[in-house]
Design a protein around this motif. Structure first.
Motif, mmCIF file in Angstrom:
data_model
loop_
_atom_site.group_PDB
_atom_site.id
_atom_site.type_symbol
_atom_site.label_atom_id
_atom_site.label_comp_id
_atom_site.label_asym_id
_atom_site.label_seq_id
_atom_site.Cartn_x
_atom_site.Cartn_y
_atom_site.Cartn_z
ATOM 1 N N GLN A 92 4.782 21.318 52.742
ATOM 2 C CA GLN A 92 6.136 21.022 52.276
ATOM 3 C C GLN A 92 6.309 21.501 50.834
ATOM 4 O O GLN A 92 5.428 21.318 49.998
ATOM 5 C CB GLN A 92 6.352 19.508 52.365
ATOM 6 N N ALA A 93 7.438 22.108 50.551
ATOM 7 C CA ALA A 93 7.713 22.595 49.195
ATOM 8 C C ALA A 93 7.978 21.431 48.249
ATOM 9 O O ALA A 93 8.450 20.367 48.660
ATOM 10 C CB ALA A 93 8.924 23.531 49.227
ATOM 11 N N GLY A 94 7.659 21.647 46.989
ATOM 12 C CA GLY A 94 7.994 20.676 45.954
ATOM 13 C C GLY A 94 7.095 19.462 45.879
ATOM 14 O O GLY A 94 7.476 18.446 45.295
ATOM 15 N N ILE A 95 5.900 19.532 46.469
ATOM 16 C CA ILE A 95 4.977 18.403 46.363
ATOM 17 C C ILE A 95 3.749 18.839 45.580
ATOM 18 O O ILE A 95 3.450 20.028 45.475
ATOM 19 C CB ILE A 95 4.561 17.849 47.749
ATOM 20 N N ASN A 96 3.042 17.867 45.027
ATOM 21 C CA ASN A 96 1.822 18.141 44.280
ATOM 22 C C ASN A 96 0.651 18.145 45.260
ATOM 23 O O ASN A 96 0.108 17.104 45.603
ATOM 24 C CB ASN A 96 1.631 17.090 43.188
ATOM 25 N N LYS A 97 0.261 19.331 45.686
ATOM 26 C CA LYS A 97 -0.782 19.457 46.712
ATOM 27 C C LYS A 97 -2.163 19.054 46.216
ATOM 28 O O LYS A 97 -3.059 18.818 47.002
ATOM 29 C CB LYS A 97 -0.801 20.881 47.245
ATOM 30 N N SER A 98 -2.331 18.967 44.909
ATOM 31 C CA SER A 98 -3.641 18.572 44.387
ATOM 32 C C SER A 98 -3.750 17.060 44.203
ATOM 33 O O SER A 98 -4.814 16.558 43.879
ATOM 34 C CB SER A 98 -3.920 19.283 43.063
ATOM 35 N N ALA A 99 -2.659 16.340 44.433
ATOM 36 C CA ALA A 99 -2.694 14.871 44.316
ATOM 37 C C ALA A 99 -3.448 14.282 45.508
ATOM 38 O O ALA A 99 -3.515 14.881 46.585
ATOM 39 C CB ALA A 99 -1.277 14.320 44.266
#
Length: 143
Positions: A92-99
């Motif tokens: 999904q766009a606009g999310i922090n994938k490293s969280a």
């Protein structure tokens, strides 16, 4: 697939990297190999030919081997962390994938968060180490 020229013979050959990262001003080629494969003379010679051909084209090249991940237990720790990490729409766009939880639906335990951050730092250090070493010297150390 990349078309390369063997610097020794002048012959063209096709090469399909495991990873080809293309950025606006550069690209990187990364190979991931098992230690057992690098100990075999034929695959090692082929990889050395690729190293030299990419070097001639000024393409940054790195080799990540099994020992880079397994020797210090990183693979096992990452497997366990990813098993415990919340699944979600990581595309999904606009999310922090490293969280820990990119969708912010859960709060990690203090221990999980500490382990997650340590794993991120260890992965960053691994990439710096792998990208900073000479790929030819690394392949030749398996002889």
């Amino acid at each position: 697939m990349l078309q390369l020229i063997d610097p020794s013979s002048g012959e063209e050959f096709d090469y399909t990297p495991d990873l080809h990262v293309v950025l606006p001003h550069t690209s990187y080629v990364i190979e991931v190999k098992g230690d057992w494969l690098l100990k075999l003379s034929k695959p090692r010679a082929s990889l050395l030919r690729t190293c030299r051909a990419l070097k001639d084209r000024d393409v940054p090249f790195a080799i990540m081997a099994e020992r880079d991940i397994r020797d210090n237990g990183l693979q096992g720790r990452l497997t366990e962390l990813l098993r415990r990490r919340p699944a979600g729409a990581r595309r999904q766009a606009g999310i922090n994938k490293s969280a820990w939880d990119p969708l912010n639906n859960t709060t990690p335990t203090a221990d999980d968060l500490r382990l997650w951050r340590e794993a991120q730092e260890e992965c960053n250090a691994l990439l710096r180490r792998v990208m900073g070493r000479d790929p030819e010297e690394f392949v030749e150390c398996f002889q």
